[in-house]
Design a protein around this motif. Sequence first.
Motif, PDB file in Angstrom:
ATOM      1  N   MET A  14     104.764 -23.545  34.734  1.00  0.00           N
ATOM      2  CA  MET A  14     105.684 -22.747  35.538  1.00  0.00           C
ATOM      3  C   MET A  14     105.316 -22.817  37.018  1.00  0.00           C
ATOM      4  SD  MET A  14     107.648 -21.616  33.234  1.00  0.00           S
ATOM      5  CE  MET A  14     107.614 -21.565  31.447  1.00  0.00           C
ATOM      6  N   SER A  15     106.263 -22.399  37.865  1.00  0.00           N
ATOM      7  CA  SER A  15     106.067 -22.415  39.311  1.00  0.00           C
ATOM      8  C   SER A  15     105.114 -21.311  39.746  1.00  0.00           C
ATOM      9  CB  SER A  15     107.411 -22.234  40.027  1.00  0.00           C
ATOM     10  OG  SER A  15     107.925 -20.929  39.774  1.00  0.00           O
ATOM     11  N   HIS A  39     106.816 -17.978  39.689  1.00  0.00           N
ATOM     12  CA  HIS A  39     106.883 -17.467  38.319  1.00  0.00           C
ATOM     13  C   HIS A  39     105.561 -16.796  37.945  1.00  0.00           C
ATOM     14  CE1 HIS A  39     106.571 -17.721  33.931  1.00  0.00           C
ATOM     15  NE2 HIS A  39     107.879 -17.748  33.888  1.00  0.00           N
ATOM     16  N   ASP A  52     107.375 -14.524  28.415  1.00  0.00           N
ATOM     17  CA  ASP A  52     106.452 -14.433  29.544  1.00  0.00           C
ATOM     18  C   ASP A  52     105.631 -13.153  29.452  1.00  0.00           C
ATOM     19  OD1 ASP A  52     107.060 -16.876  30.834  1.00  0.00           O
ATOM     20  OD2 ASP A  52     108.914 -15.999  31.597  1.00  0.00           O
ATOM     21  N   TRP A  67     112.766 -16.396  35.115  1.00  0.00           N
ATOM     22  CA  TRP A  67     113.461 -17.665  35.287  1.00  0.00           C
ATOM     23  C   TRP A  67     112.567 -18.690  35.966  1.00  0.00           C
ATOM     24  CZ3 TRP A  67     114.932 -21.232  38.878  1.00  0.00           C
ATOM     25  CH2 TRP A  67     115.944 -22.122  38.501  1.00  0.00           C
ATOM     26  N   SER A  68     112.632 -19.899  35.442  1.00  0.00           N
ATOM     27  CA  SER A  68     111.930 -21.029  36.026  1.00  0.00           C
ATOM     28  C   SER A  68     112.843 -22.234  35.900  1.00  0.00           C
ATOM     29  CB  SER A  68     110.616 -21.277  35.283  1.00  0.00           C
ATOM     30  OG  SER A  68     109.941 -22.396  35.817  1.00  0.00           O
ATOM     31  N   SER A 113     112.302 -25.051  34.871  1.00  0.00           N
ATOM     32  CA  SER A 113     112.026 -25.816  33.654  1.00  0.00           C
ATOM     33  C   SER A 113     112.543 -25.159  32.385  1.00  0.00           C
ATOM     34  CB  SER A 113     110.523 -26.068  33.523  1.00  0.00           C
ATOM     35  OG  SER A 113     109.830 -24.837  33.463  1.00  0.00           O
TER      36      SER A 113
END
Length: 199
Positions: free
Chosen positions: A49-50, A53, A93, A126-127, A129
């Motif tokens: 993930m970013s 995120h 998550d 939200w990501s 990917s």
Amino acid sequence: MSSSTATVPVRVPRAGDRVTEAEFRRIALGDDGRRWELHAGVLREKPGMSVEHGGMMTDLVVMLANQLDRHEFVVRAGHARLWRSPRHAYVPDIAVIPAADERALRQRPGALDAYAQPLPLVVEIWSPSTGDYDVDEKLPEYQARGDAEIWRLHPYERTLRVWRRRPDGGYDEATHRGGTVALASLPGVVVDLDALFAA
């Protein structure tokens, strides 16, 4: 006369493999550091993930943990599996789990950190990917499980979509763009969205 022992090849898991529940549990407990999910009997790996995120996930975990009695609830970030059926298991998550359910699992050392019973709160962030997958495929599965409150945070749009389960089993949906949000499923717990998005 010599005897030989035949070795059974160990199946290396790959995304897209069809597996049984028993195989999934073995794979999920493996030590390869990957976070496997199961969708319609097919293995899926939860991708990286970013930084946005990860930061939002950490900040929300802290907000929740600071307001919850740890003897009543535990907060898991990217670790717990939520069963919907033997062919569906997902890694949200964030999951808020009744502490009694977690203690029951601890009675079986080495058990997979997995829960079939509905939870008070499940959060997806939200990501790029996983965005469409979380909404199109995971959200209906969480609703089918009967989770009380399902959140989808979007760190770029700075929005929170909330689905709250009604007594009739349906869900009411609301969108928040700031301010404070009180959790219906966890009385007394409030999340400051402005602080969360500012971070």
